[in-house]
Each structure stands twice: as structure tokens, then as C-alpha cells.
Design a protein around this motif. Structure first.
Motif, short mmCIF file in Angstrom:
data_model
loop_
_atom_site.label_atom_id
_atom_site.label_comp_id
_atom_site.label_asym_id
_atom_site.label_seq_id
_atom_site.Cartn_x
_atom_site.Cartn_y
_atom_site.Cartn_z
N LEU A 1 0.83 -1.20 0.00
CA LEU A 1 0.00 0.00 0.00
C LEU A 1 0.87 1.25 0.00
O LEU A 1 1.81 1.35 0.79
N GLY A 2 0.57 2.19 -0.90
CA GLY A 2 1.22 3.49 -0.86
C GLY A 2 2.71 3.44 -1.06
O GLY A 2 3.22 2.85 -2.02
N GLY A 3 3.46 4.06 -0.14
CA GLY A 3 4.91 4.22 -0.31
C GLY A 3 5.71 3.56 0.79
O GLY A 3 6.42 4.24 1.53
N TRP A 4 5.62 2.23 0.89
CA TRP A 4 6.32 1.53 1.97
C TRP A 4 7.83 1.69 1.89
O TRP A 4 8.52 1.68 2.90
N PRO B 1 0.97 -3.78 12.90
CA PRO B 1 0.48 -3.44 11.55
C PRO B 1 0.79 -1.98 11.21
O PRO B 1 0.59 -1.08 12.03
N VAL B 2 1.26 -1.76 10.00
CA VAL B 2 1.64 -0.42 9.55
C VAL B 2 1.21 -0.24 8.10
O VAL B 2 1.28 -1.17 7.30
N ALA B 3 0.77 0.96 7.77
CA ALA B 3 0.51 1.31 6.37
C ALA B 3 1.10 2.69 6.10
O ALA B 3 1.15 3.54 6.99
N VAL B 4 1.57 2.88 4.88
CA VAL B 4 2.21 4.14 4.49
C VAL B 4 1.46 4.71 3.29
O VAL B 4 1.41 4.07 2.23
N TYR B 5 0.89 5.89 3.46
CA TYR B 5 0.04 6.48 2.42
C TYR B 5 0.77 7.60 1.70
O TYR B 5 1.50 8.40 2.32
N GLN B 6 0.57 7.66 0.39
CA GLN B 6 1.12 8.74 -0.41
C GLN B 6 0.27 9.99 -0.26
O GLN B 6 -0.96 9.92 -0.28
N HIS C 1 2.70 9.55 4.62
CA HIS C 1 2.17 9.52 5.99
C HIS C 1 1.96 8.08 6.42
O HIS C 1 1.28 7.30 5.73
N ALA C 2 2.55 7.71 7.56
CA ALA C 2 2.42 6.35 8.08
C ALA C 2 1.43 6.30 9.23
O ALA C 2 1.37 7.21 10.05
#
Length: 310
Positions: free
Chosen positions: A123-126, A230-235, A241-242
Motif C-alpha cells: 500500500l502506498g509508499g512503503w 500493523p503499519v501502512a504508508v500512504y502517499q 504519511h504512516a
């Protein structure tokens, strides 16, 4: 062999060019390349469309489906251009382009003496998040990566990550032992685990459909005591933004098989919640559910039939 060398040369050239392009031009480039990829990749387009149906529970119009699927391709291109651009940025620039909420969960787990396991979806910009972690002086970062073809490109990508200070472990028979060693050495371990690449994972319900995800995170947590976070990194337009979730409950409650299944299901549930925040940034473009394989086969059959009749 010649084809492989051309691919690697082209990637290196593109990477060098992207580093020289001002940021305000990259957005247009990402949009153009993403829309081209959308048109030229019927199989991947079909898979992304299926994922959009899953995340929206089928409540999506054809117009919205096309728009959101295109956005997913643009987001994926942005991931690659950001990764290339990152090579020319200083630690200060990386830090200035990153925000995070819930980072205390990682710090608290790390302070206990065992490296935490960060479980991430595609997801996004890991990649940016891993680079940002290397800027934190007290953290060692270990990532497990999927081997790519051609081999020369995979080696180039490994050296690129290692140049930032990441410890890179190729996915394979010895990966588990290497990850356990990293955890015991108090490394922050990053695992992309929303896709069962090796086909040896554990069954879970993921977006209301049965599939499998890697059993590694749950198994490693049970064996070492490391926390799964659990982690997600959004563009975002000018940064990443994590979102860091609290650690999952990986305390033993039954036999090993039952505990691995329970923890893995909790990972899948956390991924659902994180993906639903920005489903257009979910870069899962390979079959991930049993039903995906037949759907892609039918799509490509129709494409080949049209080519044969043209």
C-alpha cells in the motif's frame, strides 16, 4: 540474457533521469505513465478492478471503478518514481517528507529488547518508510524482499536498499533463520505480507473471501516473542504519511497451528482496516484469491481472441 541486460540498463537510466526531474513535473509524468499502464495491462487492470469491488463491497459504479483503478496504477507509478528519487535525497529531506502517527508503538516494542515485526500491505509508499527508519540513529532496519527477475535487476535493487543502511534478506529457505537473528539483534523487521507469494501460507478470510497470507509473521512472533505491529504508508501530494497500529495479541492461547491461524487472521483484519482508508493506493496486481486466477485467465483469453481477429 541480452533482454535482461536491456531491462536493467533501462531501469538504471530511468532511475537516473527521474532523480534529475524537478518534483513539480513528476506528478504529470506519474499520471501519464499510470494511465498508459492502465490501458496496456488488461490482466493487472482486471485484478485491480476486482480489488476495488472487494474494498467497496460491490457498491461502486462503472465510472467510479474506472477512475479508482486508474488512480491505483498512477499510485503504483508514483511508488517507483519516489523510490528512484529517494536515492538523491538527504536524511533531512527524507525526514521532511514523512509524517507518522502511532510511532510510539514501535519505540515501546523496540525498547523491550526484541526487534518488532512491522507487518505491511502493498500500500502506498512503503519503501519511503523503510528509508525514513534508517534515518533514526538508534534503529537497525531489516527488510525481507521477493526475488525478482531478471537477477541483475534484483541485485541492483538490493544494493540500492543496502546503500541506505537497510539489511536486506531475500525471500527463500534461509529467510526465517536470518529474520530470527535480526529480531534477536533488536532490528526493526519490515515484512510485506498481504500476499502469499510462495503458496505455503495460512488460510484467512480477507475482504469476505478465503485466501492465504504468509504464516511467517505469526510464526516468528510466537517463536521469538517479538511484537507484530500493523503499519501502512500512504502517499500524499508532497509527502508520505504512516499509520502505526498497536501491537497484535500474539500470546500463546492454543496449539501452534491454532495460534498461527488466529494471529494471521488478526493481521488480515488489520490490513482490511488500513487498506480501506486509501484503497486506490493498494498495489496488489497479482492474483491473491483462488477466484482471481480464473478471472484473469478469462480476461486474457478474450484479449488474445481480439488480437487473433484483428
Amino acid at each position: 540474457m541480452l533482454k535482461e541486460k536491456l531491462i536493467v540498463t533501462a531501469y538504471k537510466l530511468a532511475s537516473s533521469l527521474i532523480k534529475a526531474i524537478p518534483d513539480h513535473y513528476l506528478s504529470g509524468i506519474n499520471n501519464t505513465l499510470g494511465r498508459c499502464a492502465y490501458r496496456l495491462s488488461p490482466g493487472k487492470r482486471a485484478l485491480v478492478e476486482r480489488n476495488m469491488h472487494r474494498t467497496h463491497k460491490g457498491q461502486i459504479t462503472n465510472r467510479e471503478l474506472k477512475q479508482k483503478t486508474q488512480q491505483a496504477f498512477v499510485s503504483y507509478v508514483k511508488y517507483w518514481t519516489d523510490s528512484a528519487k529517494m536515492q538523491s535525497l538527504t536524511d533531512y529531506q527524507i525526514d521532511a517528507g514523512f509524517t507518522v502517527e502511532g510511532f510510539e508503538h514501535i519505540e515501546n516494542a523496540w525498547a523491550e529488547g526484541l526487534g518488532p515485526i512491522l507487518a505491511l500491505p502493498h500500500l502506498g509508499g512503503w519503501e519511503w518508510a523503510g528509508r525514513w527508519l534508517t534515518c533514526r540513529p538508534k534503529f537497525e532496519v531489516t527488510v525481507v524482499v521477493e526475488p525478482q527477475q531478471p537477477k541483475e535487476l534484483f541485485e541492483f535493487m538490493m544494493s540500492y536498499r543496502e546503500s541506505f543502511g537497510m539489511n536486506v534478506i531475500p525471500l527463500g529457505p534461509n529467510a526465517g533463520k536470518e529474520v530470527i537473528k535480526a529480531i534477536k539483534n533488536n532490528h526493526v523487521v519490515c515484512l510485506l505480507c498481504d500476499r502469499d507469494i510462495q503458496g505455503t501460507g495460512v488460510s484467512v478470510t480477507f475482504f469476505d473471501e478465503e485466501t492465504s497470507i504468509p504464516a511467517g509473521p505469526a510464526t516468528l512472533s510466537i517463536r521469538t516473542g517479538a511484537k507484530i505491529i500493523p503499519v501502512a504508508v500512504y502517499q500524499r501530494s508532497k509527502l508520505h504519511h504512516a499509520v502505526v497500529r498497536p501491537p497484535l495479541n500474539s500470546v500463546r492461547q492454543g496449539n501452534l497451528r491454532e495460534d498461527v491461524a488466529r494471529i494471521s487472521q488478526d493481521i488480515a483484519k488489520s490490513f482490511e482496516e488500513l487498506i480501506l482508508l486509501e484503497p486506490e493506493q493498494w498495489h496488489l496486481m497479482s492474483p491473491n484469491w483462488p477466484s482471481d486466477h480464473e478471472a484473469v485467465k478469462n480476461i486474457m483469453g478474450k484479449v488474445n481472441l481480439r488480437k487473433g481477429n484483428s
